[in-house]
Design a protein around this motif. Structure first.
Motif, short mmCIF file in Angstrom:
data_model
loop_
_atom_site.label_atom_id
_atom_site.label_comp_id
_atom_site.label_asym_id
_atom_site.label_seq_id
_atom_site.Cartn_x
_atom_site.Cartn_y
_atom_site.Cartn_z
N GLY A 160 -9.29 90.96 36.38
CA GLY A 160 -8.80 91.84 37.39
C GLY A 160 -8.91 93.32 36.94
N PRO A 175 -6.02 99.22 44.34
CA PRO A 175 -6.56 98.21 43.29
C PRO A 175 -7.96 97.63 43.86
N GLY A 176 -8.59 97.69 42.81
CA GLY A 176 -10.18 97.29 43.13
C GLY A 176 -10.63 95.80 43.37
N ASP A 181 -13.76 92.30 46.55
CA ASP A 181 -13.93 91.12 47.37
C ASP A 181 -14.35 91.45 48.96
N VAL A 269 -6.23 87.70 41.02
CA VAL A 269 -7.75 87.56 41.29
C VAL A 269 -7.95 86.16 41.80
N ASN A 272 -9.11 85.94 45.40
CA ASN A 272 -10.39 86.50 45.66
C ASN A 272 -11.34 85.21 46.39
O1 KG4 Z 1 -1.43 88.74 39.04
P1 KG4 Z 1 -1.54 90.29 39.78
O2 KG4 Z 1 -0.64 90.66 40.92
O3 KG4 Z 1 -0.70 91.15 38.51
C1 KG4 Z 1 -0.85 90.97 37.24
O4 KG4 Z 1 -0.17 90.35 36.73
O5 KG4 Z 1 -1.76 91.63 36.88
O6 KG4 Z 1 -2.88 90.46 39.52
C2 KG4 Z 1 -3.22 91.82 40.12
C3 KG4 Z 1 -4.83 92.02 39.85
C4 KG4 Z 1 -5.50 93.33 40.19
O7 KG4 Z 1 -6.24 93.71 38.91
C5 KG4 Z 1 -5.97 93.28 41.30
O8 KG4 Z 1 -7.34 94.02 41.57
C6 KG4 Z 1 -6.59 91.59 41.27
O9 KG4 Z 1 -5.39 91.00 40.73
N1 KG4 Z 1 -6.70 91.35 42.64
C7 KG4 Z 1 -7.99 90.85 43.07
C8 KG4 Z 1 -7.80 90.38 44.57
N2 KG4 Z 1 -6.77 90.70 44.84
C9 KG4 Z 1 -5.82 91.16 43.57
N3 KG4 Z 1 -9.25 90.61 42.37
C10 KG4 Z 1 -10.22 89.92 43.00
N4 KG4 Z 1 -10.17 89.71 44.41
C11 KG4 Z 1 -9.15 90.04 44.97
N5 KG4 Z 1 -8.87 89.52 46.59
#
Ligand code: KG4
Ligand code: ZN
Length: 342
Positions: A160, A175-176, A181, A269, A272
């Motif tokens: 992520g 967030p990226g 995606d 992630v 995604n």
């Molecule tokens: O699990 P999470 O909500 O928080 C943590 O514990 O880190 O994950 C957040 C991460 C961020 O880096 C965000 O960019 C990524 O998940 N993320 C994605 C997508 N939705 C969120 N990465 C890729 N594709 C997505 N659709």
């Protein structure tokens, strides 16, 4: 019995009310994305202050879903940002004390692996869990709540984090992950050949910082050579293809190598769309069953914390008002300080 879950390990303040059977009565998530956007990443001090401001309202809103008082409070005690964790754990202790109900401290990474409980889709033990988020990228064999072995993890950036850094570099915002995606759907994943780091390393570890550097170097080279800049869609799709190919290959080889027929993917992630599609295809090809929860249960939420809290309590474990926070807690580690009934 109802379980109140509280989650504040990173930048989401969340509270949820979950029935013992796994039914989610409420799950409130207050996102801090707007506060961190200008910085292109989570600023720990800002996150902790924002949790202080929002936690009472988030908990009240979650509690409003039922007239019945929770019989248990479950809270994330690690891993995560120390200041953020302290806010959730303090709130949980206060409620546990005020209501005279037990407290359970939960490992956030274990909660991601067990999130399918809330949709009745948790596989029988043992299963393989891939946790992919902003802070973690790991594969673990889950043999029981208290018996989890990490098979491999990232040696540098989390996946992520790589998405967020590449998006920041391309000027796509924060967030990226969700932006990459989305725009990658219009791009060609074979436009640029980025490295598949550790693809054939023979273990289940990952490395993602080199991929981010490769994207930056590639764009600098294009500029220096006066060539046409590729579209952001092509860069995003090519970056994503490189990152996901390694994740998918290592996940299926870990499952096959360990004789595990069920795979759970969790963490932000796991939202995604390309990862969901390619993992589903690869698992089907290898005869593996894949479980991914709805997107709301992949990202950080308190319902998964309540669910795991209920499991610990069911096994007789509780934590006292001296429960602490553990920013570096490892996947599978039980939060220290538990006592066990009987
Ligand atoms: O699990 P999470 O909500 O928080 C943590 O514990 O880190 O994950 C957040 C991460 C961020 O880096 C965000 O960019 C990524 O998940 N993320 C994605 C997508 N939705 C969120 N990465 C890729 N594709 C997505 N659709
Ligand atoms: Zn998380």
């Amino acid at each position: 019995m109802l379980v109140l879950g509280i989650e504040t390990s990173c930048d989401e303040s969340s509270a949820a009310l979950v029935a013992s059977g796994g039914e989610v009565l409420s799950c409130v998530v207050a996102s801090q994305i707007d506060l961190h956007r200008d910085y292109g990443g989570v600023v720990p001090e800002i996150a902790a202050r924002a949790h202080v401001e929002s936690i009472a309202a988030v908990v009240s809103e979650a509690l409003a879903a039922s007239a019945e008082r929770p019989g248990l409070v479950a809270v994330t005690a690690g891993p995560g940002l120390v200041g953020s964790l302290i806010v959730g754990v303090s709130a949980a202790k206060a409620l546990s004390w005020a209501w005279g109900v037990p407290l359970v401290a939960v490992n956030h990474l274990v909660a991601h692996a067990f999130a399918p409980l809330l949709e009745g889709s948790l596989p029988a033990f043992p299963f393989l869990a891939l946790v992919v988020s902003g802070g973690h990228t790991l594969l673990a064999e889950v043999r029981a709540l208290d018996d989890i072995e990490v098979l491999g993890q990232t040696r540098d950036d989390a996946v992520g984090e790589a998405y967020d850094k590449v998006a920041k570099f391309l000027g796509l915002g924060y967030p990226g992950g969700p932006v990459i995606d989305r725009i990658a759907r219009d791009g060609n994943p074979r436009a640029i050949e980025f490295p598949r780091a550790m693809m054939n390393s023979g273990d289940y570890d990952f490395s993602l910082s080199g991929l981010k550097t490769a994207v930056i170097r590639y764009m600098a080279r294009v500029e220096a050579e006066g060539r046409n800049r590729p579209s952001n869609a092509d860069v995003a799709a090519s970056f994503q293809a490189a990152a996901l190919e390694v994740l998918v290959k290592k996940t299926t080889s870990a499952a096959l190598g360990r004789g595990l027929s069920d795979v759970v993917i969790g963490g932000g992630v796991a939202c995604n769309s390309a990862l969901r599609e390619s993992m589903a295809r690869a698992c089907a090809e290898q005869g593996l069953r894949l479980v991914h929860t709805s997107r709301a249960l992949c990202t950080d939420n308190a319902a998964m914390v309540a669910a795991v809290g209920g499991l610990w309590y069911g096994q007789g474990y509780t934590w006292g008002l001296d429960a602490d926070v553990y920013p570096n807690l490892r996947m599978g580690e039980r939060v220290p300080g538990a006592s066990r009934a009987g």
